[in-house]
Scaffold this motif. Sequence first.
Motif, PDB file in Angstrom:
ATOM      1  N   GLY A 541       0.831  -1.186   0.000  1.00 19.41           N
ATOM      2  CA  GLY A 541       0.000   0.000   0.000  1.00 19.41           C
ATOM      3  C   GLY A 541       0.871   1.244   0.000  1.00 19.41           C
ATOM      4  O   GLY A 541       2.102   1.178   0.074  1.00 19.41           O
ATOM      5  N   THR A 542       0.234   2.389  -0.096  1.00 14.41           N
ATOM      6  CA  THR A 542       0.976   3.641  -0.010  1.00 14.41           C
ATOM      7  C   THR A 542       1.335   3.900   1.450  1.00 14.41           C
ATOM      8  O   THR A 542       0.554   3.595   2.355  1.00 14.41           O
ATOM      9  CB  THR A 542       0.141   4.819  -0.548  1.00 14.41           C
ATOM     10  N   PHE A 543       2.527   4.450   1.672  1.00  7.80           N
ATOM     11  CA  PHE A 543       2.990   4.694   3.036  1.00  7.80           C
ATOM     12  C   PHE A 543       2.566   6.087   3.475  1.00  7.80           C
ATOM     13  O   PHE A 543       3.011   7.089   2.927  1.00  7.80           O
ATOM     14  CB  PHE A 543       4.507   4.511   3.121  1.00  7.80           C
ATOM     15  N   THR A 544       1.721   6.129   4.491  1.00 10.50           N
ATOM     16  CA  THR A 544       1.142   7.398   4.914  1.00 10.50           C
ATOM     17  C   THR A 544       2.204   8.340   5.460  1.00 10.50           C
ATOM     18  O   THR A 544       2.099   9.564   5.298  1.00 10.50           O
ATOM     19  CB  THR A 544       0.034   7.148   5.949  1.00 10.50           C
ATOM     20  N   ILE A 545       3.224   7.778   6.098  1.00  6.10           N
ATOM     21  CA  ILE A 545       4.362   8.599   6.536  1.00  6.10           C
ATOM     22  C   ILE A 545       4.894   9.398   5.353  1.00  6.10           C
ATOM     23  O   ILE A 545       5.101  10.612   5.438  1.00  6.10           O
ATOM     24  CB  ILE A 545       5.502   7.695   7.066  1.00  6.10           C
ATOM     25  N   CYS A 546       5.131   8.706   4.262  1.00  2.32           N
ATOM     26  CA  CYS A 546       5.744   9.326   3.084  1.00  2.32           C
ATOM     27  C   CYS A 546       4.808  10.361   2.455  1.00  2.32           C
ATOM     28  O   CYS A 546       5.269  11.385   1.937  1.00  2.32           O
ATOM     29  CB  CYS A 546       6.116   8.253   2.064  1.00  2.32           C
ATOM     30  N   SER A 547       3.515  10.091   2.509  1.00  2.00           N
ATOM     31  CA  SER A 547       2.565  11.062   1.952  1.00  2.00           C
ATOM     32  C   SER A 547       2.593  12.361   2.749  1.00  2.00           C
ATOM     33  O   SER A 547       2.552  13.462   2.179  1.00  2.00           O
ATOM     34  CB  SER A 547       1.154  10.471   1.944  1.00  2.00           C
ATOM     35  N   PHE A 548       2.679  12.261   4.077  1.00  3.05           N
ATOM     36  CA  PHE A 548       2.800  13.481   4.888  1.00  3.05           C
ATOM     37  C   PHE A 548       4.170  14.137   4.686  1.00  3.05           C
ATOM     38  O   PHE A 548       4.274  15.367   4.722  1.00  3.05           O
ATOM     39  CB  PHE A 548       2.538  13.186   6.355  1.00  3.05           C
ATOM     40  N   TRP A 549       5.220  13.336   4.483  1.00  2.00           N
ATOM     41  CA  TRP A 549       6.520  13.928   4.113  1.00  2.00           C
ATOM     42  C   TRP A 549       6.390  14.746   2.831  1.00  2.00           C
ATOM     43  O   TRP A 549       6.977  15.814   2.704  1.00  2.00           O
ATOM     44  CB  TRP A 549       7.561  12.837   3.892  1.00  2.00           C
ATOM     45  N   LEU A 550       5.613  14.219   1.877  1.00  3.23           N
ATOM     46  CA  LEU A 550       5.442  14.942   0.618  1.00  3.23           C
ATOM     47  C   LEU A 550       4.704  16.254   0.850  1.00  3.23           C
ATOM     48  O   LEU A 550       5.032  17.273   0.223  1.00  3.23           O
ATOM     49  CB  LEU A 550       4.699  14.074  -0.400  1.00  3.23           C
ATOM     50  N   VAL A 551       3.716  16.260   1.742  1.00  2.00           N
ATOM     51  CA  VAL A 551       3.055  17.518   2.086  1.00  2.00           C
ATOM     52  C   VAL A 551       4.084  18.528   2.573  1.00  2.00           C
ATOM     53  O   VAL A 551       4.125  19.685   2.129  1.00  2.00           O
ATOM     54  CB  VAL A 551       1.980  17.291   3.170  1.00  2.00           C
ATOM     55  N   THR A 552       4.948  18.098   3.496  1.00  2.00           N
ATOM     56  CA  THR A 552       5.976  18.984   4.046  1.00  2.00           C
ATOM     57  C   THR A 552       6.920  19.468   2.956  1.00  2.00           C
ATOM     58  O   THR A 552       7.232  20.667   2.864  1.00  2.00           O
ATOM     59  CB  THR A 552       6.773  18.252   5.144  1.00  2.00           C
ATOM     60  N   ALA A 553       7.378  18.539   2.113  1.00  2.00           N
ATOM     61  CA  ALA A 553       8.347  18.897   1.068  1.00  2.00           C
ATOM     62  C   ALA A 553       7.719  19.833   0.034  1.00  2.00           C
ATOM     63  O   ALA A 553       8.363  20.782  -0.427  1.00  2.00           O
ATOM     64  CB  ALA A 553       8.891  17.636   0.401  1.00  2.00           C
ATOM     65  N   LEU A 554       6.476  19.571  -0.358  1.00  2.00           N
ATOM     66  CA  LEU A 554       5.799  20.467  -1.304  1.00  2.00           C
ATOM     67  C   LEU A 554       5.675  21.872  -0.724  1.00  2.00           C
ATOM     68  O   LEU A 554       5.888  22.869  -1.430  1.00  2.00           O
ATOM     69  CB  LEU A 554       4.416  19.922  -1.650  1.00  2.00           C
ATOM     70  N   ALA A 555       5.337  21.956   0.555  1.00  2.00           N
ATOM     71  CA  ALA A 555       5.245  23.269   1.183  1.00  2.00           C
ATOM     72  C   ALA A 555       6.606  23.961   1.201  1.00  2.00           C
ATOM     73  O   ALA A 555       6.695  25.175   0.952  1.00  2.00           O
ATOM     74  CB  ALA A 555       4.701  23.124   2.603  1.00  2.00           C
ATOM     75  N   MET A 556       7.657  23.198   1.443  1.00  2.00           N
ATOM     76  CA  MET A 556       8.998  23.786   1.518  1.00  2.00           C
ATOM     77  C   MET A 556       9.454  24.348   0.181  1.00  2.00           C
ATOM     78  O   MET A 556      10.148  25.367   0.126  1.00  2.00           O
ATOM     79  CB  MET A 556      10.005  22.751   2.033  1.00  2.00           C
ATOM     80  N   ILE A 557       9.052  23.698  -0.920  1.00  2.00           N
ATOM     81  CA  ILE A 557       9.497  24.180  -2.239  1.00  2.00           C
ATOM     82  C   ILE A 557       8.528  25.205  -2.828  1.00  2.00           C
ATOM     83  O   ILE A 557       8.669  25.608  -3.980  1.00  2.00           O
ATOM     84  CB  ILE A 557       9.716  23.022  -3.227  1.00  2.00           C
ATOM     85  N   GLY A 558       7.537  25.619  -2.046  1.00  2.00           N
ATOM     86  CA  GLY A 558       6.631  26.667  -2.499  1.00  2.00           C
ATOM     87  C   GLY A 558       5.366  26.189  -3.177  1.00  2.00           C
ATOM     88  O   GLY A 558       4.558  27.017  -3.628  1.00  2.00           O
ATOM     89  N   GLU A 559       5.158  24.871  -3.252  1.00  2.00           N
ATOM     90  CA  GLU A 559       3.948  24.331  -3.875  1.00  2.00           C
ATOM     91  C   GLU A 559       2.856  24.209  -2.807  1.00  2.00           C
ATOM     92  O   GLU A 559       2.349  23.124  -2.501  1.00  2.00           O
ATOM     93  CB  GLU A 559       4.247  22.965  -4.499  1.00  2.00           C
ATOM     94  N   THR A 560       2.450  25.348  -2.244  1.00  2.00           N
ATOM     95  CA  THR A 560       1.566  25.318  -1.086  1.00  2.00           C
ATOM     96  C   THR A 560       0.151  24.851  -1.429  1.00  2.00           C
ATOM     97  O   THR A 560      -0.485  24.151  -0.643  1.00  2.00           O
ATOM     98  CB  THR A 560       1.514  26.708  -0.418  1.00  2.00           C
ATOM     99  N   LYS A 561      -0.370  25.234  -2.591  1.00  2.00           N
ATOM    100  CA  LYS A 561      -1.713  24.786  -2.966  1.00  2.00           C
ATOM    101  C   LYS A 561      -1.744  23.269  -3.110  1.00  2.00           C
ATOM    102  O   LYS A 561      -2.687  22.607  -2.659  1.00  2.00           O
ATOM    103  CB  LYS A 561      -2.156  25.457  -4.265  1.00  2.00           C
ATOM    104  N   ARG A 562      -0.713  22.741  -3.739  1.00  2.00           N
ATOM    105  CA  ARG A 562      -0.644  21.297  -3.911  1.00  2.00           C
ATOM    106  C   ARG A 562      -0.471  20.601  -2.556  1.00  2.00           C
ATOM    107  O   ARG A 562      -1.048  19.534  -2.309  1.00  2.00           O
ATOM    108  CB  ARG A 562       0.509  20.951  -4.851  1.00  2.00           C
ATOM    109  N   ALA A 563       0.322  21.205  -1.683  1.00  2.00           N
ATOM    110  CA  ALA A 563       0.514  20.647  -0.338  1.00  2.00           C
ATOM    111  C   ALA A 563      -0.806  20.633   0.431  1.00  2.00           C
ATOM    112  O   ALA A 563      -1.154  19.641   1.093  1.00  2.00           O
ATOM    113  CB  ALA A 563       1.568  21.457   0.415  1.00  2.00           C
ATOM    114  N   HIS A 564      -1.558  21.726   0.347  1.00  2.00           N
ATOM    115  CA  HIS A 564      -2.855  21.802   1.023  1.00  2.00           C
ATOM    116  C   HIS A 564      -3.811  20.735   0.499  1.00  2.00           C
ATOM    117  O   HIS A 564      -4.515  20.071   1.277  1.00  2.00           O
ATOM    118  CB  HIS A 564      -3.471  23.189   0.822  1.00  2.00           C
ATOM    119  N   ALA A 565      -3.862  20.577  -0.812  1.00  2.00           N
ATOM    120  CA  ALA A 565      -4.783  19.611  -1.405  1.00  2.00           C
ATOM    121  C   ALA A 565      -4.458  18.195  -0.943  1.00  2.00           C
ATOM    122  O   ALA A 565      -5.354  17.417  -0.595  1.00  2.00           O
ATOM    123  CB  ALA A 565      -4.727  19.711  -2.929  1.00  2.00           C
ATOM    124  N   LEU A 566      -3.157  17.863  -0.937  1.00  2.00           N
ATOM    125  CA  LEU A 566      -2.754  16.522  -0.492  1.00  2.00           C
ATOM    126  C   LEU A 566      -3.037  16.345   0.994  1.00  2.00           C
ATOM    127  O   LEU A 566      -3.496  15.280   1.423  1.00  2.00           O
ATOM    128  CB  LEU A 566      -1.275  16.293  -0.790  1.00  2.00           C
TER     129      LEU A 566
END
Length: 622
Positions: A541-566
């Motif tokens: 399955g998808t690893f939920t830890i990693c999905s939340f890491w992606l939220v953090t990383a997207l926010a860090m690189i300025g992709e805040t709308k995408r981070a919010h949606a995820l």
Amino acid sequence: MSTFPPIAEYGLLSNCEQSCLVAPDGSVEWLCLPRPDAPSVFGALLDRAAGLFRFGPSNAQVPQHRRYVPGTLVLETTWQTPTGWMTVQDFLAVGPIEDAARRPDYRRAPTDTGAIGALIRIATCISGRVEVMVNCAPLFNYGTASGTWSYKGDGYDAMTVSAKDTDVELDLAGSIRLGVLGARSYGRTTLTEGQSAYMVLSWGESKVPANQDEAFHALNATIDYWRDWLSVAKIPDHPWKTYIDRSALTLKALSYAPTGAIMAAATTSLPETPGGARNWDYRYTWIRDSSFMLRALYRLGFDWEAVEYFGFILDAVTGGDLNRRPELQIMYGIGGERDLTERTLDHLSGYQGARPVRVGNGAWNQQQHDVWGMILDALDVQFRRAASQIVLPVWEGLAGFVDAALEHWREPDQGIWEVRGEPKHFTASKVMCWVAAARGADLAEERGDDKRAQRWRAGADKIKAEVLDKGVSSRGVFRQHYKTDDLDASLLLLPIMGFLPPDDDRIRATVLAIADELTEDGLVLRYRVEGTDTGFSGEEGTFTICSFWLVTALAMIGETKRAHALCEKLLSFAGPLQLYAEEIDATTGQHLGNFPQAFTHLSLIEAVSMLIEMEQEEGVTR
């Protein structure tokens, strides 16, 4: 149709010394005594014939509603029956500890409030009339030993049970008259509106409620305990606050008060793949979690828990002797145990037939290079701007960890995901060795240990140079390991750990590549199983830890709308009680893996807190 409830629908109870899982039908299906990593006395979670303790209506199996009493770990279930309505409140009691003798296993400073050693269950009829039943069928030692019941006192309302070759004795008492049927103690009574019945299952020597008034007093004391604890937290007033509240309570619930340890999860062998063999025992403490644990605890204002958790880590690596050379491994038992030899329990059928059921964890002595970086990052969090306070024997031992990272970073390892195939030169492992050297150099500079600071800084620069040379593919994206262009979710740690700034083109490209190419329906996989030698077949399955890491990383690189949606999507996948397992099946939303998973809740705290802080800085209201 499976007789096992979905993993996400279990409720977690805890008193910070024991924990149990309660199924929707009111059955306690997982309780291990006397510690959470001990053999189970109720094990129906892993085999429907391995013991359970049900307390609820006799003529209904599906509840009308379940919730935690807000701000607590008291589980409240509302039932509708053909003749009336009833609530049941379940909790592992916490209360004042008076004149308790010193315990040799208690290494942290005891507080005035602690575990009572009792599971208390209170049923109240709120309309009409209902028949409430108790069915307590413990099977000791992971379902292999049936106990012998006997009455206590002159009446029918108290019994005791124990089994040969076990040290656990259970007492069952309450307001329902009990009988014995084979391995179970059972009884029933009818309640009318306003009437209550209670049962107490206890172990140990603490004083437990002896009547209904005392049971309600214990309920109120337990509610007060959890709410008082949570009131310390620094959590903003925000629509997502309840998710952070529940995550914080879950981390506390997974803690083991005598040592300060925090378990990775409360269970063993809940499958990562339905019916598959990726079934592990997570009732231990991973050094990998330590950095994120301390970050989360300090972020939320739980400084005392952070200090005691760090105390556990220090005890574990030194064996409790600061003058001995510390030994670092990837995980420890909650009492600091080092040998976690794995074995299988072949008599258990496993959750939904997923076998083998394992106790112990064979990864305990694997070579995983991330461990040095994780413990040095934890130290940096713990001693930021106060490295001079580290006593000399501890500092010398920690220096050995940095030196070990610099000695071994060129070697292959099993990687952060503990794959059981051949070792590889995993990029994230190299980066975590860089973290060890870089954080070590920072701490050395703060201590005035200039010679080590210079040497470690030079070592960090060498690691970074090689990773940038060999760890980046031709399209400018970081790769899983040096001999592949495959992606790996562990690469999301590069910006989170500060290996490169978020605006670096390679970091941005890697984060976006993972978001676009290593996801299923937007949720993140650890890796593609077809390209990774894990030692097992089948999908994950998808690893939920990693999905939340992606939220953090997207926010860090300025992709805040995408981070919010995820983030919104991930929060929508929370279980009915806002708990998370390790994985989510992106197609069905089914939770997979051990439950609840501390690392998932840690990554939720980090990601959600970052987005809330960014909203506040931008003046956004929700």
